[in-house]
Every structure is written in C-alpha cells, then in structure tokens.
Design a protein around this motif. Structure first.
Motif, PDB file in Angstrom:
ATOM      1  N   VAL A 208       0.934  -1.314  -0.233  1.00 46.53           N
ATOM      2  CA  VAL A 208       0.412  -0.544  -0.129  1.00 46.53           C
ATOM      3  C   VAL A 208       0.692   1.404   0.284  1.00 46.53           C
ATOM      4  N   ALA A 209       2.020   1.386   0.662  1.00 46.80           N
ATOM      5  CA  ALA A 209       2.965   2.519   1.103  1.00 46.80           C
ATOM      6  C   ALA A 209       3.365   2.595  -0.177  1.00 46.80           C
ATOM      7  N   LYS A 210       3.883   2.038  -1.173  1.00 45.64           N
ATOM      8  CA  LYS A 210       4.691   2.354  -2.306  1.00 45.64           C
ATOM      9  C   LYS A 210       3.927   2.781  -2.915  1.00 45.64           C
ATOM     10  N   ASN A 211       2.593   2.899  -3.323  1.00 55.17           N
ATOM     11  CA  ASN A 211       2.004   4.107  -4.546  1.00 55.17           C
ATOM     12  C   ASN A 211       0.849   4.770  -3.532  1.00 55.17           C
ATOM     13  N   ASN A 212       1.329   4.961  -1.793  1.00 58.99           N
ATOM     14  CA  ASN A 212       0.656   5.625  -1.678  1.00 58.99           C
ATOM     15  C   ASN A 212       1.568   6.555  -0.538  1.00 58.99           C
ATOM     16  N   LEU A 213       1.804   7.796  -0.697  1.00 64.05           N
ATOM     17  CA  LEU A 213       2.826   7.995   0.462  1.00 64.05           C
ATOM     18  C   LEU A 213       2.096   8.759   1.163  1.00 64.05           C
ATOM     19  N   ASN A 214       1.534   8.635   1.322  1.00 64.87           N
ATOM     20  CA  ASN A 214       0.480   9.439   2.844  1.00 64.87           C
ATOM     21  C   ASN A 214       0.125   7.994   3.428  1.00 64.87           C
ATOM     22  N   PHE A 215       0.612   7.177   3.247  1.00 58.63           N
ATOM     23  CA  PHE A 215      -0.418   6.084   4.015  1.00 58.63           C
ATOM     24  C   PHE A 215       1.351   5.639   5.266  1.00 58.63           C
ATOM     25  N   VAL A 216       0.581   5.105   6.144  1.00 63.09           N
ATOM     26  CA  VAL A 216       1.460   4.630   7.808  1.00 63.09           C
ATOM     27  C   VAL A 216       0.772   3.424   8.283  1.00 63.09           C
ATOM     28  N   ALA A 217       1.350   2.281   8.201  1.00 59.98           N
ATOM     29  CA  ALA A 217       0.870   1.618   9.207  1.00 59.98           C
ATOM     30  C   ALA A 217       1.237   1.167  10.774  1.00 59.98           C
ATOM     31  N   VAL A 218       0.604   1.569  12.031  1.00 56.30           N
ATOM     32  CA  VAL A 218       1.182   1.180  13.095  1.00 56.30           C
ATOM     33  C   VAL A 218       0.903  -0.279  13.899  1.00 56.30           C
ATOM     34  N   LEU A 219       1.487  -1.032  14.361  1.00 56.99           N
ATOM     35  CA  LEU A 219       0.595  -2.169  15.420  1.00 56.99           C
ATOM     36  C   LEU A 219       1.367  -2.666  16.193  1.00 56.99           C
ATOM     37  N   PHE A 220       0.608  -2.518  17.518  1.00 61.15           N
ATOM     38  CA  PHE A 220       0.516  -2.261  18.931  1.00 61.15           C
ATOM     39  C   PHE A 220      -0.089  -3.581  19.199  1.00 61.15           C
ATOM     40  N   GLY A 221       0.985  -4.023  19.878  1.00 59.90           N
ATOM     41  CA  GLY A 221       0.932  -5.278  20.595  1.00 59.90           C
ATOM     42  C   GLY A 221       1.208  -6.058  21.951  1.00 59.90           C
ATOM     43  N   PRO A 222       1.184  -6.759  22.790  1.00 61.58           N
ATOM     44  CA  PRO A 222       1.809  -7.289  23.811  1.00 61.58           C
ATOM     45  C   PRO A 222       3.076  -8.928  22.917  1.00 61.58           C
ATOM     46  N   GLY A 223       3.608  -9.096  23.437  1.00 59.05           N
ATOM     47  CA  GLY A 223       4.686 -10.252  23.066  1.00 59.05           C
ATOM     48  C   GLY A 223       6.148 -10.291  23.405  1.00 59.05           C
ATOM     49  N   PRO A 251       4.733  -0.548  21.499  1.00 60.60           N
ATOM     50  CA  PRO A 251       4.038  -1.758  22.417  1.00 60.60           C
ATOM     51  C   PRO A 251       2.803  -1.401  22.783  1.00 60.60           C
ATOM     52  N   PRO A 252       1.831  -2.499  23.700  1.00 66.40           N
ATOM     53  CA  PRO A 252       0.909  -2.783  23.496  1.00 66.40           C
ATOM     54  C   PRO A 252      -0.011  -1.268  24.245  1.00 66.40           C
ATOM     55  N   LEU A 253      -1.291  -0.773  24.067  1.00 65.77           N
ATOM     56  CA  LEU A 253      -1.275   0.058  24.509  1.00 65.77           C
ATOM     57  C   LEU A 253      -2.842  -0.164  25.889  1.00 65.77           C
ATOM     58  N   SER A 254      -2.146   0.053  27.090  1.00 63.92           N
ATOM     59  CA  SER A 254      -4.216  -0.563  27.787  1.00 63.92           C
ATOM     60  C   SER A 254      -5.601   0.523  27.719  1.00 63.92           C
ATOM     61  N   ASP A 255      -4.834   1.639  26.983  1.00 66.31           N
ATOM     62  CA  ASP A 255      -5.662   2.208  26.694  1.00 66.31           C
ATOM     63  C   ASP A 255      -5.949   2.221  24.834  1.00 66.31           C
ATOM     64  N   ILE A 256      -6.303   1.005  24.217  1.00 73.66           N
ATOM     65  CA  ILE A 256      -5.935   0.811  23.249  1.00 73.66           C
ATOM     66  C   ILE A 256      -7.044   1.513  22.347  1.00 73.66           C
ATOM     67  N   GLN A 257      -8.288   1.825  22.355  1.00 76.93           N
ATOM     68  CA  GLN A 257      -8.898   2.957  22.192  1.00 76.93           C
ATOM     69  C   GLN A 257      -8.492   3.640  21.062  1.00 76.93           C
ATOM     70  N   HIS A 258      -7.567   4.814  21.943  1.00 77.77           N
ATOM     71  CA  HIS A 258      -6.800   5.915  22.027  1.00 77.77           C
ATOM     72  C   HIS A 258      -6.346   6.046  20.137  1.00 77.77           C
ATOM     73  N   ALA A 259      -5.441   3.909  20.054  1.00 82.22           N
ATOM     74  CA  ALA A 259      -4.675   4.390  18.258  1.00 82.22           C
ATOM     75  C   ALA A 259      -6.066   3.716  18.186  1.00 82.22           C
ATOM     76  N   TYR A 260      -7.762   3.367  17.909  1.00 84.56           N
ATOM     77  CA  TYR A 260      -8.525   3.136  17.167  1.00 84.56           C
ATOM     78  C   TYR A 260      -8.833   4.356  16.569  1.00 84.56           C
ATOM     79  N   TYR A 261      -9.138   6.141  17.561  1.00 85.14           N
ATOM     80  CA  TYR A 261      -9.347   6.505  17.146  1.00 85.14           C
ATOM     81  C   TYR A 261      -8.527   7.400  16.525  1.00 85.14           C
ATOM     82  N   ALA A 262      -6.927   7.376  16.596  1.00 84.65           N
ATOM     83  CA  ALA A 262      -5.871   8.153  16.017  1.00 84.65           C
ATOM     84  C   ALA A 262      -6.296   7.642  13.957  1.00 84.65           C
TER      85      ALA A 262
END
Length: 366
Positions: A208-223, A251-262
């Motif tokens: 996706v990012a190759k053809n969309n210079l405005n695209f960013v992916a963020v992965l949140f999670g424990p492990g 890292p994981p977010l205890s308030d993961i809804q903040h990531a959803y809002y973004a």
C-alpha cells in the motif's frame, strides 16, 4: 451476590478486557466482584474500577498450597459463585467447586484452552459460556460437551469507553503519529499463533505504501522479546525498501481505543474488531483461523459467527487480498464513513455491555 473471577494474568488481551468490562457492569448492578490473578499490566485498571484483586504469587506452589490459599480467599470474601476464564483457572475452580459445592461457570474464549482442563470443568460447571456461535459448535462437535450446558454470550463492549466522537488529530498527536497521514492500525498479540498475521499486515502495508506516500501502518501488541524483534526486523526491512518510515511497531496500549481513534482503517479479530467498530472505524477482520475481509452488511452475520476470523474464516489470509482491501477503504472515504457508522450501530444493537451483561446475570441466576 459476590462473584470471584479467575484469570491467570491481567494482560492487555481480549479475555482480560472482557472480564474488566463485564465486572464493571456487574458492579453497577450491585454485585461485588473479585478477581484472582497473578497480576499484569491491567492491574491498576481493575483496582480503579472497584474490582477486588486477590494477587497470587507467580512462584510455583504445590497444588495443595494454592487450593488452600484460594479456599481462604473464598471464605473471607464470602464468594457465592466462581467464574473461570482460562486453562489454569478451569483446573483450580473445578477443584474448589468439588470441595465447597459453590456454583461454577466457565467462559470459553477460544479453541486454545487445554482440553483436559476444559473437559474437567465441563463436567462440574453449571454452564459453559462460548463467545461465538462457531465456538459453541466446536464445544459440541469436537469436545463432545452437551449443548444443554452451553450458552452463547458474546463479548460485551462499553460504548462509553469505545465511542465514535473522539478527535482523530488529538490522539495522533498524543501517540506521535503523522497528523495528516492515512493510518492503518493493527492490534493483537505478538504471539506465535498470531505472528503470521502481523507479518502479513507488514507486507501488505508495504504494498500500500509504495503507491501511497501518505500511508502509515502502526502495529500495537504484547509479545515476547523474540516475536517482537522478528516484527521489528521485518518492518525495518520494509521501511528500507520504501525509503521512508511507513511501518511502526509499538508496545501494547492499556487504552487501545486511543489508537482506534487515530486510525482510518483497523485490522483485527475478535474483541479488537468489535471495539474498533464501536469507535466507528472501518474494520478488516482476520484471525488465527483465516481471513474474513472488510466487515460490511452483506457479510456481518457470517463474520460474527466465526468471531471475526478467530473461530473460523471465509478464506485464507493473503498479503495481496489484505492490501487490496486496505486500498479499497482508503480510496473511498464515503464508503469508509458508512462502514464506520454501520459498525458502531451493529455494536450498539448487538454487543453493548448492557445487553451482554444482562445475559450474563441471567446465566448466574439460572
């Protein structure tokens, strides 16, 4: 009624958040809730919610010592019902039920529980609660548990905590994410069973990012450090090929809804998918069982049946299909908005904590 919940750890996973949500609801209805656990990142959140936390030592103790301590907790807390949520809890709660004849309910959150512990509990529990229709069928067909003992009660979402009115730029700024980018968020455990999903999200995001210079992916999670380092390395290689930092591992977010809002689009399964829908974000569902795709009116019942890819799937997940679905959402803002509105209404109508919590109370009272 005083209810004692059992769960090994208070991690930032779906099971723990399920317990937190239903416990808060039950407390609002006059129940007193305790949780037996060895602690974890959500410990303070549980305490702030008014949930009594009984901490067990993480050190290995004999079964006799552990049962003796749990017996004391039950006696002092005057608990009248036990509710177990994972394999270790199933074992302890079954023993305590046999000793003290306290009613026992167990919630089955997936097919990953130790089958010996699950079977032992099924023999003495008043009810087994399955969180999806497919999981109910699995318990009957694979585990040979009587359908009369199984109740299907899904995850409940607190729509005051997960809502559609929060400001997107506010949370992008708080999370140090680009304010004007098109952002994909993936949330899930960075564990061995879900590692292949996270890897495919990274590779699809690179496409996706190759053809969309405005695209960013963020992965949140424990492990573990091992699985996290694998994802960090894969993301770094993709970023080098792209010539920019487009993929972040967080890292994981205890308030993961903040990531959803973004986010503009969210990839996830199970409870993550429901939380994201409640936040009015378009969702692409994929889990350990496979791929379900974009959550929309024409496939919602099938996707709910398989718990958004964790308890069954429509097809296998591929990098190509995932990247195509991400592009289809990002390139059509009106469709994305309508999908978000549909998701929020679906959660409100079918998965609100009020609806699910009342079903749980009925199970307790049966």
């Amino acid at each position: 009624m005083n209810i004692l919940m059992f769960v090994s750890q208070l991690n930032t996973g779906g099971t723990e958040k399920y317990i937190h949500s239903v416990s808060r609801y039950l407390i609002s209805k006059g129940f007193r809730i305790g949780v037996v656990t060895m602690g974890g990142p959500l410990l303070n959140s549980f305490k702030k919610a008014g949930i009594t936390v009984h901490l067990l030592s993480p050190k290995k103790e004999s079964l006799v010592e552990r049962i003796s301590l749990l017996s004391l907790i039950i006696s002092k807390g005057r608990y009248g019902l036990l509710h177990a949520h994972d394999s270790m809890s199933f074992r302890y709660a079954a023993i305590l039920h046999r000793q003290y004849k306290i009613p026992l309910i167990a919630t089955v959150h997936g097919t990953y529980h130790k089958q010996s512990a699950l079977l032992a509990t099924s023999k003495v529990a008043k009810h087994l609660i399955a969180v999806s229709p497919n999981l109910s069928n699995w318990l009957v067909r694979h585990m040979k548990i009587s359908s009369n003992k199984i109740l299907m009660i899904p995850n409940g979402i607190d729509t005051l905590t997960f809502n559609s009115i929060s400001n997107k730029k506010k949370w992008r700024k708080a999370l140090t994410l680009p304010l004007s980018a098109q952002i994909l968020v993936y949330a899930g455990r960075f564990s061995s069973d879900k590692l292949p999903i996270a890897k495919k999200v990274i590779l699809a995001s690179e496409i996706v990012a190759k053809n969309n210079l405005n695209f960013v992916a963020v992965l949140f999670g424990p492990g573990s450090s091992v699985t996290r380092s694998k994802l960090v390395e894969l993301a770094a290689k993709a970023n080098r090929r792209l010539g920019r930092r487009a993929i972040y591992i967080r890292p994981p977010l205890s308030d993961i809804q903040h990531a959803y809002y973004a986010a503009d689009v969210i990839v996830g399964t199970g409870r993550v998918a429901l939380e994201a829908m409640a936040c009015a974000r378009p969702v692409i569902a994929t889990g350990v069982a496979g791929y379900c795709g974009v959550v929309e009116p024409k496939n919602i019942n099938e996707i709910i049946r398989v718990h958004f890819g964790d308890h069954g799937a429509i097809v296998s997940i591929t990098v190509k299909k995932l990247s195509e679905d991400v592009n289809s959402i990002l390139s059509r803002p009106r469709r994305a908005r309508l999908l978000g509105e549909f998701g929020a209404k679906t959660v409100k109508d079918r998965f609100s904590i009020q609806k699910v919590g009342s079903q749980l109370i009925q199970a307790y009272m049966k």
